[in-house]
Each structure stands twice: as C-alpha cells, then as structure tokens.
Design an enzyme around this catalytic site. Structure first.
Site, mmCIF file in Angstrom:
data_model
loop_
_atom_site.group_PDB
_atom_site.id
_atom_site.type_symbol
_atom_site.label_atom_id
_atom_site.label_comp_id
_atom_site.label_asym_id
_atom_site.label_seq_id
_atom_site.Cartn_x
_atom_site.Cartn_y
_atom_site.Cartn_z
ATOM 1 C CD GLU A 34 -13.660 37.191 -27.185
ATOM 2 O OE1 GLU A 34 -12.282 36.724 -26.813
ATOM 3 O OE2 GLU A 34 -14.385 36.592 -27.575
ATOM 4 C CB THR A 36 -11.380 39.032 -19.716
ATOM 5 O OG1 THR A 36 -11.629 38.055 -20.360
ATOM 6 C CG2 THR A 36 -12.647 40.074 -19.453
ATOM 7 C CG ASP A 37 -6.334 37.444 -23.072
ATOM 8 O OD1 ASP A 37 -6.596 38.629 -23.518
ATOM 9 O OD2 ASP A 37 -6.160 36.566 -24.085
ATOM 10 N N GLY A 121 -7.705 35.073 -40.234
ATOM 11 C CA GLY A 121 -8.652 36.258 -40.031
ATOM 12 C C GLY A 121 -9.868 36.403 -39.625
ATOM 13 C CB ALA A 122 -12.278 33.519 -39.356
ATOM 14 N N GLY A 123 -10.594 35.155 -36.473
ATOM 15 C CA GLY A 123 -11.002 35.171 -35.258
ATOM 16 C C GLY A 123 -10.817 33.762 -34.376
ATOM 17 C CB SER A 125 -6.673 31.451 -32.141
ATOM 18 O OG SER A 125 -7.348 32.292 -31.374
ATOM 19 C CB SER A 126 -5.046 30.787 -38.143
ATOM 20 O OG SER A 126 -5.039 32.204 -38.252
ATOM 21 C CG ASP A 171 -5.858 33.601 -29.012
ATOM 22 O OD1 ASP A 171 -7.001 33.459 -28.403
ATOM 23 O OD2 ASP A 171 -5.847 34.558 -29.795
#
Ligand code: GLA
Length: 385
Positions: A34, A36-37, A121-123, A125-126, A171
């Site tokens: 996380e 790291t990208d 908003g839930a992480g 990646s919508s 994402d």
C-alpha cells in the site's frame, strides 16, 4: 444479471431508444503493498465482483450526454469544450475525453449511462472503475485501437490531471487487467506483471467497511506523495542513484533521514519496509505459508497507522478486532486511507460468527452499523454486449 447492469440497460433504452455497447469494469482489492505504487514499488491487487457498468453509443455531433442512473442525474457537455464539473461524478468521464483530446484523438460525442455497485469512498476504487469503463467503451465505439496498458496510463493521468489526485497506477491497472481467481503482482516501475493463482481453500477475502468516507484522502494523499519525493531528494544528495523510494534501502533511510523531520523519515521508512514486506509476502504465498502472509498484513496495518499515518480510529479498531480472531489469518486497512475498508483473510467455516462478532463490537464501540463484503476475484474490464 447484476442489478446495476439491468439498470443501465433499462435507462439507456428508455432515454435513447437504441441498443448500446455495454461494458463492465470492476473495483479492486489490494492484498499487500500500500502506497508503494507511486514510489515505483510493487503491489498485489485483484479485480473483484463489484463493478461500474457503462452503456454507450456514439453520436453524430459533438455533444456528450451522460446519465448517472444511481443518482438520477444527467450532465451535458461537448467534446470540444469539456471543462471541470462541480457536480463531481462527470469528471471521471470528462477527464478521459480530456486525455484523448491531449493525445490527439479526434472523437465525436456520445450518449452514456453509468451505474455501479462499488461502494463510493470505501477504498475499493469506484473512480478507477468508472474511468476504465469510460476509456474502454470509447476505444471500442470509435475504434481507436488503444491497448489495455495505454488505456490504464491515460485513465491514471485523467485522475492526476483532471480530478487532481496524484494517484499511482494500481487501481486503473487492477480494474483493466484483473483475472478471475488470480492476484496480480505488478512492478509499478517496469509495469511487468505476473498473475498469481489465489487459491486459499477455505479462506475468503472479506472487507469490513468502516463506513467512514475518506474526505481527507485527496489532500492528504497528495501530501504523502510529496513527502516521499522530499525524502528521495535528500537521499539523492548522498546516493545519486536513488531515483525513487524503490531504490532506497532501510540503511539509506536511517543514514540520511533519521535526523530530518519525523514526518519525512517515518513516511519513507514505511514505504521501504512495505516494499520489502511485499516481496517476502509473495514468497510466503508461493510456499503456501498463509499464516506468515497474514502476519505481514498486520505489520502493514501498523506501518500505515503509525508511520504513514493514513489510518483512523475506526480502522484501527476494526484491525484490532480482527487480530483477536483466530479464524482471521491477517487484516489491514486498504487503499488510500482515512476511512474505507479493512481487508482480511477469513476462514470460511468461522466466517458467519466472526462477521457477527466484529459488527457487534463495532456498533458497541463506535455506534456505526458496518457493511461487510465477501469478495470474489473476477476478470478485469470487458464487454458484456
Ligand atoms: C489509492 C490510489 C492508488 C494507491 C493507493 C494506496 O487507491 O489510487 O494509486 O496509491 O491509494 O496504495
């Protein structure tokens, strides 16, 4: 058929009275790796059974007419004049048109209807799901001949330049390149990737949604990306070969940053540790050492919470509840942070009781009713019809 798919088809037919192209583009989970990208390290995401659905057809004029079926809202603009919209959601679509324009592609206008079941908003990646659905659909109906990786890069740039979040590539990549039953080990620098079968018999990937919406995330996210950059420029004074935190070692961080501000030191220490942790975790996965893998997820949580400081009380509480459950192999907050979900690996035969206990504990402590998603790993962006 999924409800969202049914909805876009129905609304499209009613609004435009023709048969559209129909595309599904999924949200993602990330097992480990996380933040790291954008530091050119590694990530280990997978596309999931929650997605954005887009119906689209081309027009003969310059008009873009888009409908958000879930919100019952529409938005109209033109290809030649697509500006930022205060409405929010159109920007994930218009941002793609802006990228195509910058890259010199000539397209006409289009009609589109979008819906989805990736919680906002839930992480999960919508936004990347919507961007990928848009570029994939446009590429298809206008025969632009773009390859998946080109589309991923353009979708990421749309988020960077139009939406204004300096996100990495994970994402959009996961949404576009997902493969059923596999996680993807992506090297964010070379963009080389490998599909790793994710076949933990009797284990489910479960997301505990804190229901906290990450409103801080875009501003604080951009602060984190620049802190990492500052760390790199300090390390470079002694080690010019270090181009990104991917190239730095723990020893370099200790030597060059320990005397600097705590923030820069802690952020960089976390990133370098996390990159090493991911590589070790992949070896655990290959060797079937799932307990060791799970432990590393807990370590990631601790790093994100204490060093990278992108967690929040609610996420820390959920992660601590998970730690107490012997039927949970590993858990950590997922995604950009400041809200969203905790991802966990849960033994299937204990799933029901565990979910009940954690929901209850969360309610008792935070007075928040939590959503829980039991995910499956699915294919990336594709045409449905
Ligand atoms: C968000 C960004 C990704 C990645 C994660 C953190 O999801 O969009 O590029 O940086 O946060 O790992």
């Amino acid at each position: 058929m999924k409800e969202s798919q049914h909805l876009v088809q129905k609304v499209f037919l009613k609004t435009f009275n023709e048969e559209p192209l129909l595309v599904r583009s999924p949200g993602r989970v990330n097992l480990i790796g996380e933040h790291t990208d954008y530091n050119m390290g590694y990530v280990l995401p997978a596309a999931i059974n929650k997605a954005a659905y887009m119906a689209m057809s081309k027009r003969n004029d310059d008009t873009i007419f888009i409908v958000a079926a879930d919100l019952d809202e529409s938005y109209t603009t033109t290809v030649s004049n697509c500006n930022y919209s205060d409405k929010g959601w159109p920007n994930y679509i218009i941002g793609i048109v802006d990228q195509l324009h910058k890259a010199g592609f000539q397209i006409n206008g289009f009609n589109a209807v979008v819906s989805g079941d990736v919680p906002l908003g839930a992480g999960m990646s919508s936004s990347a799901a919507l961007e990928c659905a848009t570029i994939f659909s446009i590429n298809e109906i206008f025969h632009l001949g773009l390859e998946r990786m080109q589309m991923v890069k353009m979708a990421q740039k749309a988020e960077n330049e139009f939406v204004g979040v300096n996100c990495g590539i994970m994402d959009q990549f996961a949404s576009m390149f997902g493969k059923k039953g596999h996680v993807i080990r992506l090297d964010c620098r070379s963009l080389a990737y490998e599909y790793v079968p994710f076949d933990l018999k009797g284990t489910k990937i479960v997301l505990f949604d804190s229901m906290v919406k990450h409103s801080l995330s875009s501003s604080e996210y951009n602060v984190r990306t620049s802190q990492c950059g500052e760390g790199v420029s300090i390390i470079q004074q002694k080690y010019p070969q270090v181009k990104t935190l991917r190239d730095a070692t723990i020893e370099m961080v200790e030597e060059c940053l320990a005397e600097e501000s705590n923030d820069i030191y802690h952020r960089c220490k976390y990133v370098v540790e996390e990159n090493n942790r991911l590589l070790a975790a992949c070896e655990d996965l290959n060797a079937g050492k799932i307990e060791d893998f799970g432990q590393k997820m807990y370590e990631t949580h601790q790093g994100l919470s204490e060093l990278y400081e992108v967690s929040c009380t609610e996420l820390d509480f959920i992660a601590s509840c998970c730690r107490k459950e012997s039927g949970i192999l590993g858990a950590r907050m997922m995604g950009g942070g400041f809200g969203g979900c905790v991802i966990s690996l849960v033994k299937e035969d204990e799933l029901e009781n565990i979910v009940k206990r954690i929901k209850e504990a969360y309610w008792n402590k935070m007075n928040i009713g939590m959503n829980v998603y039991i995910t499956q790993i699915e294919d990336g962006t594709h045409i449905l019809k």
